[in-house]
Motif scaffolding. Structure first.
Motif, PDB file in Angstrom:
ATOM      1  N   CYS A 102      44.835  59.876  29.072  1.00 26.90           N
ATOM      2  CA  CYS A 102      44.243  58.839  29.932  1.00 26.90           C
ATOM      3  C   CYS A 102      45.310  57.973  30.587  1.00 26.90           C
ATOM      4  CB  CYS A 102      43.317  57.949  29.105  1.00 26.90           C
ATOM      5  SG  CYS A 102      42.007  58.851  28.272  1.00 26.90           S
ATOM      6  N   ASP A 103      44.892  57.291  31.622  1.00 29.23           N
ATOM      7  CA  ASP A 103      45.724  56.267  32.257  1.00 29.23           C
ATOM      8  C   ASP A 103      45.239  54.912  31.759  1.00 29.23           C
ATOM      9  OD1 ASP A 103      47.264  58.005  33.968  1.00 29.23           O
ATOM     10  OD2 ASP A 103      45.419  58.276  35.131  1.00 29.23           O
ATOM     11  N   TYR A 104      46.191  54.054  31.453  1.00 24.88           N
ATOM     12  CA  TYR A 104      45.852  52.717  30.960  1.00 24.88           C
ATOM     13  C   TYR A 104      45.957  51.720  32.095  1.00 24.88           C
ATOM     14  CZ  TYR A 104      46.070  48.348  28.324  1.00 24.88           C
ATOM     15  OH  TYR A 104      45.827  47.083  27.845  1.00 24.88           O
ATOM     16  N   TYR A 105      44.909  50.934  32.263  1.00 28.84           N
ATOM     17  CA  TYR A 105      44.881  49.893  33.283  1.00 28.84           C
ATOM     18  C   TYR A 105      44.776  48.546  32.573  1.00 28.84           C
ATOM     19  CZ  TYR A 105      44.281  53.633  36.607  1.00 28.84           C
ATOM     20  OH  TYR A 105      44.490  54.774  37.358  1.00 28.84           O
ATOM     21  N   PRO A 106      45.886  47.826  32.500  1.00 25.45           N
ATOM     22  CA  PRO A 106      45.890  46.552  31.762  1.00 25.45           C
ATOM     23  C   PRO A 106      45.088  45.483  32.482  1.00 25.45           C
ATOM     24  CG  PRO A 106      47.959  46.826  32.940  1.00 25.45           C
ATOM     25  CD  PRO A 106      47.203  48.111  33.113  1.00 25.45           C
ATOM     26  N   SER A 107      44.863  44.415  31.788  1.00 27.24           N
ATOM     27  CA  SER A 107      44.150  43.271  32.358  1.00 27.24           C
ATOM     28  C   SER A 107      45.082  42.553  33.332  1.00 27.24           C
ATOM     29  CB  SER A 107      43.705  42.338  31.227  1.00 27.24           C
ATOM     30  OG  SER A 107      42.992  41.250  31.730  1.00 27.24           O
ATOM     31  N   VAL A 108      44.739  42.572  34.619  1.00 32.27           N
ATOM     32  CA  VAL A 108      45.580  41.952  35.654  1.00 32.27           C
ATOM     33  C   VAL A 108      44.687  41.215  36.660  1.00 32.27           C
ATOM     34  CG1 VAL A 108      47.423  43.667  35.473  1.00 32.27           C
ATOM     35  CG2 VAL A 108      45.524  44.048  37.063  1.00 32.27           C
ATOM     36  N   PRO A 109      45.259  40.257  37.392  1.00 30.80           N
ATOM     37  CA  PRO A 109      44.490  39.578  38.446  1.00 30.80           C
ATOM     38  C   PRO A 109      44.058  40.577  39.516  1.00 30.80           C
ATOM     39  CG  PRO A 109      46.463  38.340  37.895  1.00 30.80           C
ATOM     40  CD  PRO A 109      46.600  39.669  37.230  1.00 30.80           C
ATOM     41  N   CYS A 110      42.805  40.488  39.911  1.00 29.34           N
ATOM     42  CA  CYS A 110      42.258  41.408  40.912  1.00 29.34           C
ATOM     43  C   CYS A 110      41.282  40.674  41.816  1.00 29.34           C
ATOM     44  CB  CYS A 110      41.495  42.558  40.232  1.00 29.34           C
ATOM     45  SG  CYS A 110      42.541  43.787  39.418  1.00 29.34           S
ATOM     46  N   VAL A 111      41.001  41.310  42.931  1.00 30.09           N
ATOM     47  CA  VAL A 111      39.846  40.908  43.730  1.00 30.09           C
ATOM     48  C   VAL A 111      38.681  41.742  43.214  1.00 30.09           C
ATOM     49  CG1 VAL A 111      38.794  40.787  46.004  1.00 30.09           C
ATOM     50  CG2 VAL A 111      41.256  40.394  45.746  1.00 30.09           C
ATOM     51  N   HIS A 112      37.621  41.056  42.800  1.00 32.64           N
ATOM     52  CA  HIS A 112      36.459  41.751  42.238  1.00 32.64           C
ATOM     53  C   HIS A 112      35.306  41.696  43.226  1.00 32.64           C
ATOM     54  CE1 HIS A 112      32.545  41.648  40.068  1.00 32.64           C
ATOM     55  NE2 HIS A 112      33.062  42.699  39.460  1.00 32.64           N
ATOM     56  N   THR A 113      34.603  42.803  43.344  1.00 33.77           N
ATOM     57  CA  THR A 113      33.399  42.842  44.164  1.00 33.77           C
ATOM     58  C   THR A 113      32.470  43.909  43.622  1.00 33.77           C
ATOM     59  OG1 THR A 113      32.563  42.920  46.435  1.00 33.77           O
ATOM     60  CG2 THR A 113      34.232  44.537  45.849  1.00 33.77           C
ATOM     61  N   ILE A 114      31.252  43.917  44.123  1.00 37.72           N
ATOM     62  CA  ILE A 114      30.271  44.929  43.765  1.00 37.72           C
ATOM     63  C   ILE A 114      29.795  45.576  45.053  1.00 37.72           C
ATOM     64  CG2 ILE A 114      28.015  45.392  42.722  1.00 37.72           C
ATOM     65  CD1 ILE A 114      28.434  42.944  40.961  1.00 37.72           C
ATOM     66  N   VAL A 115      29.780  46.904  45.069  1.00 43.75           N
ATOM     67  CA  VAL A 115      29.352  47.615  46.268  1.00 43.75           C
ATOM     68  C   VAL A 115      28.150  48.486  45.949  1.00 43.75           C
ATOM     69  CG1 VAL A 115      31.686  47.624  47.215  1.00 43.75           C
ATOM     70  CG2 VAL A 115      30.893  49.579  45.859  1.00 43.75           C
ATOM     71  N   SER A 116      27.423  48.821  46.999  1.00 43.57           N
ATOM     72  CA  SER A 116      26.261  49.686  46.890  1.00 43.57           C
ATOM     73  C   SER A 116      26.444  50.884  47.807  1.00 43.57           C
ATOM     74  CB  SER A 116      24.994  48.915  47.279  1.00 43.57           C
ATOM     75  OG  SER A 116      23.884  49.779  47.363  1.00 43.57           O
ATOM     76  N   GLU A 117      26.124  52.074  47.298  1.00 42.78           N
ATOM     77  CA  GLU A 117      26.221  53.300  48.094  1.00 42.78           C
ATOM     78  C   GLU A 117      24.945  54.094  47.883  1.00 42.78           C
ATOM     79  OE1 GLU A 117      31.041  53.986  47.604  1.00 42.78           O
ATOM     80  OE2 GLU A 117      29.638  54.646  46.050  1.00 42.78           O
ATOM     81  N   SER A 118      24.633  54.966  48.816  1.00 41.99           N
ATOM     82  CA  SER A 118      23.434  55.776  48.674  1.00 41.99           C
ATOM     83  C   SER A 118      23.707  57.203  49.113  1.00 41.99           C
ATOM     84  CB  SER A 118      22.282  55.187  49.507  1.00 41.99           C
ATOM     85  OG  SER A 118      22.623  55.159  50.878  1.00 41.99           O
ATOM     86  N   GLY A 119      22.833  58.105  48.661  1.00 38.57           N
ATOM     87  CA  GLY A 119      22.978  59.509  49.019  1.00 38.57           C
ATOM     88  C   GLY A 119      24.304  60.067  48.561  1.00 38.57           C
TER      89      GLY A 119
END
Length: 269
Positions: A200-217
């Protein structure tokens, strides 16, 4: 002479079906007697005690066969040893359920604020996670090590999420492809051995821009889905510093539009 009880009496007294009592009889937990006057099958009060004890063992998670063995075992050390082993089983189940509830609660809290947070960008901290890539060179599950690892992760299906990763360099070069994988938050890896996430690749806890997206089909247009995120970063004068990691939090209307919702974390500097 001991008081004799009919199977219907015991059934009502203990809330156990007659069929359930017969199973205990067959296993030797209780002994059935014949009333000399009516020839009905009857039981003695000590059988009620044995049934109560059996229900306790069953509530502790012992199988019917194990319960019968515990009831009929004359060695206290054998009984305590069996209890000691079962305690460990129950402790593991409790730990599992605690993590499962925490994971479910996190997703539920996100979904409850979905309408107000959809496509809303905010500076946040990405939770540390391990991610197993399922695509190698465009081939899904084409890597033997990945197939071996995912078979172990399947046991943790309640704690893992589908994850789409967008490579930073490919995004900045205008490419539109994301790579599928599965992700598990670091806090839940107590159920994994080190070799279970070696691939696996490890992704540590870092500052990010967070958002939620919606996709369909079958839509997986990175630049379309993330356009509001890049606009936000431009307005804030911050820049993408690494790969964008996402996790799927809900999918609905599978037979229609198949709408999906994903959390996005874009690291920045």
């Amino acid at each position: 002479m001991q008081k004799q009880l009919k199977i219907s009496d015991i059934s009502k007294l203990l809330g156990v079906s007659a069929e359930g009592i017969r199973k205990f009889v067959k296993l030797g937990v209780v002994e059935v007697h014949a009333d000399p006057q009516t020839n009905y099958r009857t039981f003695y009060p000590m059988d009620v005690t044995a049934l109560l004890r059996s229900r306790m063992f069953r509530a502790m998670g012992f199988s019917l066969q194990q319960t019968a063995e515990l009831i009929n075992d004359s060695d206290i050390e054998d009984v305590t040893q069996s209890m000691r082993k079962q305690e460990k089983v129950l402790e593991h189940e409790i730990l599992w359920n605690k993590h499962l509830i925490a994971h479910m609660r996190g997703i539920r809290n996100t979904l409850e604020r979905l309408n107000e947070n959809l496509c809303l960008c905010e500076l946040s901290v990405r939770p540390a996670m391990y991610r197993l890539a399922l695509e190698y060179d465009g081939v899904f599950l084409g890597n033997a090590h990945v197939r071996k690892t995912i078979s172990k992760w399947n046991a943790l299906s309640g704690l893992i999420d589908m994850s789409l990763l967008y490579n930073k360099d490919e995004l900045l070069a205008g490419k539109n492809s994301g790579k599928w994988g599965v992700a598990i938050l670091e806090e839940h890896t107590v159920f994994l051995k080190p070799e279970d996430y070696r691939q696996c690749d490890y992704y540590p806890s870092v500052p990010c821009v967070h958002t939620i997206v919606s996709e369909s089909g079958g839509e997986f247009d990175a630049h379309k889905s993330l356009s509001h995120l890049f606009l936000y970063m431009k307005e804030k004068n911050i820049h993408l510093s690494g790969d964008i990691v996402s996790r799927s939090i809900m999918a609905i209307h599978k037979n229609k539009e198949y709408r999906r919702y994903r959390q996005i974390w874009a690291p920045y500097f």
